[in-house]
Design an enzyme around this catalytic site. Structure first.
Site, PDB file in Angstrom:
ATOM      1  N   ARG A  49     -22.772  14.385   6.402  1.00  0.00           N
ATOM      2  CA  ARG A  49     -23.383  15.662   6.027  1.00  0.00           C
ATOM      3  C   ARG A  49     -22.528  16.466   5.034  1.00  0.00           C
ATOM      4  NH1 ARG A  49     -24.653  17.087  12.290  1.00  0.00           N
ATOM      5  NH2 ARG A  49     -22.907  15.647  12.537  1.00  0.00           N
ATOM      6  N   LYS A 101     -14.198  14.321   6.034  1.00  0.00           N
ATOM      7  CA  LYS A 101     -14.467  15.712   6.449  1.00  0.00           C
ATOM      8  C   LYS A 101     -13.217  16.402   6.972  1.00  0.00           C
ATOM      9  CE  LYS A 101     -16.931  16.614  10.365  1.00  0.00           C
ATOM     10  NZ  LYS A 101     -18.181  16.825  11.147  1.00  0.00           N
ATOM     11  N   ASP A 133     -13.452  18.682  13.975  1.00  0.00           N
ATOM     12  CA  ASP A 133     -14.199  19.549  13.066  1.00  0.00           C
ATOM     13  C   ASP A 133     -14.379  20.954  13.640  1.00  0.00           C
ATOM     14  OD1 ASP A 133     -16.115  19.058  14.994  1.00  0.00           O
ATOM     15  OD2 ASP A 133     -17.628  18.261  13.620  1.00  0.00           O
ATOM     16  N   GLY A 146     -25.604  20.193  21.149  1.00  0.00           N
ATOM     17  CA  GLY A 146     -26.259  19.731  22.368  1.00  0.00           C
ATOM     18  C   GLY A 146     -26.549  20.922  23.273  1.00  0.00           C
ATOM     19  N   ALA A 195      14.243  38.542 -37.466  1.00  0.00           N
ATOM     20  CA  ALA A 195      12.817  38.325 -37.288  1.00  0.00           C
ATOM     21  C   ALA A 195      12.355  37.153 -38.145  1.00  0.00           C
ATOM     22  CB  ALA A 195      12.038  39.580 -37.652  1.00  0.00           C
TER      23      ALA A 195
HETATM   24  C1  UD1 Z   1     -21.186  16.903  19.041  1.00  0.00           C
HETATM   25  C2  UD1 Z   1     -21.727  16.831  20.478  1.00  0.00           C
HETATM   26  C3  UD1 Z   1     -22.671  17.991  20.706  1.00  0.00           C
HETATM   27  C4  UD1 Z   1     -21.913  19.274  20.472  1.00  0.00           C
HETATM   28  C5  UD1 Z   1     -21.298  19.311  19.061  1.00  0.00           C
HETATM   29  C6  UD1 Z   1     -20.386  20.511  18.948  1.00  0.00           C
HETATM   30  C7  UD1 Z   1     -21.824  14.457  21.120  1.00  0.00           C
HETATM   31  C8  UD1 Z   1     -22.684  13.271  21.316  1.00  0.00           C
HETATM   32  N1  UD1 Z   1     -22.412  15.554  20.662  1.00  0.00           N
HETATM   33  O1  UD1 Z   1     -22.279  16.762  18.136  1.00  0.00           O
HETATM   34  O2  UD1 Z   1     -23.198  17.963  22.035  1.00  0.00           O
HETATM   35  O3  UD1 Z   1     -22.805  20.359  20.663  1.00  0.00           O
HETATM   36  O4  UD1 Z   1     -20.511  18.135  18.844  1.00  0.00           O
HETATM   37  O5  UD1 Z   1     -19.798  20.597  17.671  1.00  0.00           O
HETATM   38  O6  UD1 Z   1     -20.631  14.391  21.395  1.00  0.00           O
HETATM   39  N2  UD1 Z   1     -16.642  11.093  16.040  1.00  0.00           N
HETATM   40  C9  UD1 Z   1     -15.876   9.958  16.168  1.00  0.00           C
HETATM   41  N3  UD1 Z   1     -16.474   8.758  16.309  1.00  0.00           N
HETATM   42  C10 UD1 Z   1     -17.812   8.611  16.370  1.00  0.00           C
HETATM   43  C11 UD1 Z   1     -18.613   9.770  16.263  1.00  0.00           C
HETATM   44  C12 UD1 Z   1     -17.999  11.006  16.092  1.00  0.00           C
HETATM   45  O7  UD1 Z   1     -14.641  10.042  16.140  1.00  0.00           O
HETATM   46  O8  UD1 Z   1     -18.278   7.467  16.518  1.00  0.00           O
HETATM   47  C13 UD1 Z   1     -15.987  12.401  15.869  1.00  0.00           C
HETATM   48  C14 UD1 Z   1     -16.330  13.101  14.552  1.00  0.00           C
HETATM   49  O9  UD1 Z   1     -15.369  12.807  13.563  1.00  0.00           O
HETATM   50  C15 UD1 Z   1     -16.269  14.571  14.941  1.00  0.00           C
HETATM   51  C16 UD1 Z   1     -16.611  14.572  16.425  1.00  0.00           C
HETATM   52  O10 UD1 Z   1     -16.427  13.256  16.887  1.00  0.00           O
HETATM   53  O11 UD1 Z   1     -14.978  15.115  14.756  1.00  0.00           O
HETATM   54  C17 UD1 Z   1     -18.031  15.032  16.694  1.00  0.00           C
HETATM   55  O12 UD1 Z   1     -18.945  14.224  15.987  1.00  0.00           O
HETATM   56  P1  UD1 Z   1     -20.169  14.860  15.225  1.00  0.00           P
HETATM   57  O13 UD1 Z   1     -20.935  13.756  14.591  1.00  0.00           O
HETATM   58  O14 UD1 Z   1     -19.739  15.990  14.388  1.00  0.00           O
HETATM   59  O15 UD1 Z   1     -21.018  15.378  16.497  1.00  0.00           O
HETATM   60  P2  UD1 Z   1     -22.103  16.526  16.522  1.00  0.00           P
HETATM   61  O16 UD1 Z   1     -23.389  15.982  16.039  1.00  0.00           O
HETATM   62  O17 UD1 Z   1     -21.569  17.726  15.871  1.00  0.00           O
HETATM   63 CA    CA Z   2     -19.675  18.300  14.707  1.00  0.00          CA
END
Ligand code: UD1
Ligand code: CA
Length: 446
Positions: free
Chosen positions: A16, A23, A103, A140, A422
């Site tokens: 995104r 990121k 993040d 979530g 100068a």
């Molecule tokens: C996640 C939560 C959501 C919460 C939100 C808050 C889950 C399934 N969902 O959603 O409930 O409300 O954060 O900000 O946890 N990451 C990994 N490996 C992966 C996937 C993600 O390391 O396979 C890391 C990403 O780099 C990031 C964090 O986990 O730092 C969260 O992932 P992101 O995709 O941002 O989750 P959200 O959709 O924001």
């Molecule tokens: Ca997130």
């Protein structure tokens, strides 16, 4: 056994952000986003935090070095799968495990400490941070029983319309009972989107009759998760306000805080006044009682006390006490202005030292030069430091007087107290106390 281990997730795809930069390395107030989570973790636990990294592991490593222990998640299979990668290193090592996402740089260690405390006091399998907010931001939703007990977290992508209307959101920070986490994590089932959601652990714990506690916050700013550049700008504004308020409370006047951009790495002295549209960046320090701006950028520079810098750019330079610069001047890498130097408008200094009390008021270029004390550099003076292939040094000794529009063709030395007429083009050394003038300059016989 340790009390607490911290796992930070940073292996997401960052789709995104639409960026070639991972990121978590996007800068926020001058530091990479992930730096804030790491800093927080090191305040909570004596052990280095575990950072789960993905495809961009190398770039993250170059930025953070030895500050964390790296664990690679080679396939991006969700937040639950990401934490699972830490299991071989952490299982059996600590009583509790704090998991947060890289993040969320605005979290404070105070909030995290309260969450850890809640888990430890209650003995819950999971203590999590939730947020009451009207804007769901894609988070979530927290589903509760009629008696108020937490039942599950439902991701937006799979939520029913009723669940989408829930105002309590999952902030994305959890403190787990370590043994429970490491024994149950491998049993997460895959979601309809093909990911293992860490959030599904909540329903799992409830089904097994364990306690799940929530620390409820209403501070949407602190819990902002950065998924795109709109969020990034919002976080930057919040961080900027925090930094600015900290400096104002420490005795620095910001004439217009909304138009003052001070990075997290900068240090300022009391009674300094910052005028609008000023950017203080990187490893910059500014001493007490200075006036900086308006319209000024200072990066990676050390500014002494009682300096005035107006509408100018100062980069990788050192400025001692009582110097005034500008408007419209440029200090570049290696510029060093001694105490009381006056550098007026349209001046440029690079890789040079100007001694105490020296004045260069108007339209001058000084590069690769060593200039003594109380030298007068006339309007339009240029050190011709580059012959097309090599750079050469100019030396001007104490008390010399350089007339307007002089060209000093380096390598060249102007002796103490010498005067340059100068418009002179100086191609040879000028002895102390003498006068040189003309093109090419000749030394006047005494
Ligand atoms: C996640 C939560 C959501 C919460 C939100 C808050 C889950 C399934 N969902 O959603 O409930 O409300 O954060 O900000 O946890 N990451 C990994 N490996 C992966 C996937 C993600 O390391 O396979 C890391 C990403 O780099 C990031 C964090 O986990 O730092 C969260 O992932 P992101 O995709 O941002 O989750 P959200 O959709 O924001
Ligand atoms: Ca997130």
């Amino acid at each position: 056994m340790r009390q607490l281990a911290v796992v930070i997730l940073a292996a997401g795809e960052s789709t995104r952000m639409k960026s070639s930069v991972p990121k978590v390395l996007h800068p926020l107030a001058g530091r990479p986003m992930v730096w804030y989570s790491v800093e927080m973790a090191t305040r909570l636990s004596v052990d280095r935090p575990l950072l789960v990294v993905g495809r961009e592991a190398d770039a993250v490593r170059r930025t953070l070095g030895e500050a964390v222990v790296y664990v690679e998640q080679t396939e991006r299979l969700g937040t639950g799968h990401a934490v699972l990668q830490a299991r071989p290193l952490l299982a059996g090592r600590s009583r509790a495990v704090l998991v947060c996402y890289a993040d969320m740089p605005l979290l404070t260690s105070d909030t995290l400490a309260r969450l850890v405390d809640l888990q430890q006091r209650s003995g819950a399998a999971i203590a999590m941070l939730t947020l009451l907010a009207d804007d769901p931001m894609g988070f979530g939703r927290v589903v509760r029983e009629t008696d108020g007990r937490v039942q599950a977290i439902v991701e937006e992508a799979v939520a029913t319309p009723e669940q989408l209307a829930i105002r309590e959101l999952n902030a994305g920070v959890y403190c787990f009972a370590a043994d429970w986490l490491w024994s149950r994590l491998p049993d997460l089932s895959v979601s309809p989107k093909g990911e293992y959601y860490l959030t599904d652990l909540v329903a799992m714990a409830v089904a097994e009759g364990h306690r799940v506690e929530a620390l409820v916050s209403e501070d949407a700013e602190e819990l902002l998760g950065i998924n795109n550049r709109v969020h990034l700008a919002r976080a930057e504004a919040i961080m900027r306000r925090r930094i600015n308020e900290q400096w104002m409370l420490a005795g620095v006047t910001l004439v217009d805080p909304a138009a003052t951009y001070i990075e997290a790495t900068v240090e300022l002295g009391a009674d300094t006044v910052i005028y609008p549209n000023t950017y203080l960046q990187g490893m910059t320090t500014v001493g007490a009682e200075c006036e900086i701006g308006p319209n000024t950028l200072v990066r990676d520079s050390q500014i002494g006390e009682r300096c005035v810098i107006r509408a100018s750019v100062v980069e990788e330079a050192r400025v001692e006490d009582g110097v005034d610069i500008g408007p419209f001047s440029h200090l570049r890498k290696g510029a060093h202005l001694g105490p009381g130097v006056h550098m007026g408008n349209f001046g440029e200094v690079k890789n040079s030292y100007l001694g105490p009390g020296t004045k260069m008021g108007h339209f001058s270029y000084v590069g690769d030069a060593t200039i003594g004390a109380e030298v007068n550099i006339g309007a339009g003076t240029i050190t011709c430091n580059f012959d097309g292939q090599h750079k050469h040094r100019t030396v001007i000794e104490d008390g010399a007087f350089i007339g307007s529009d002089a060209m000093l063709v380096a390598p060249v030395r102007v002796g103490a107290g010498a005067r340059i007429g100068a418009g002179a083009v100086v191609t040879r050394d000028v002895p102390p106390g003498s006068l040189a003038y003309g093109v090419p300059a000749r030394v006047k016989s005494q």
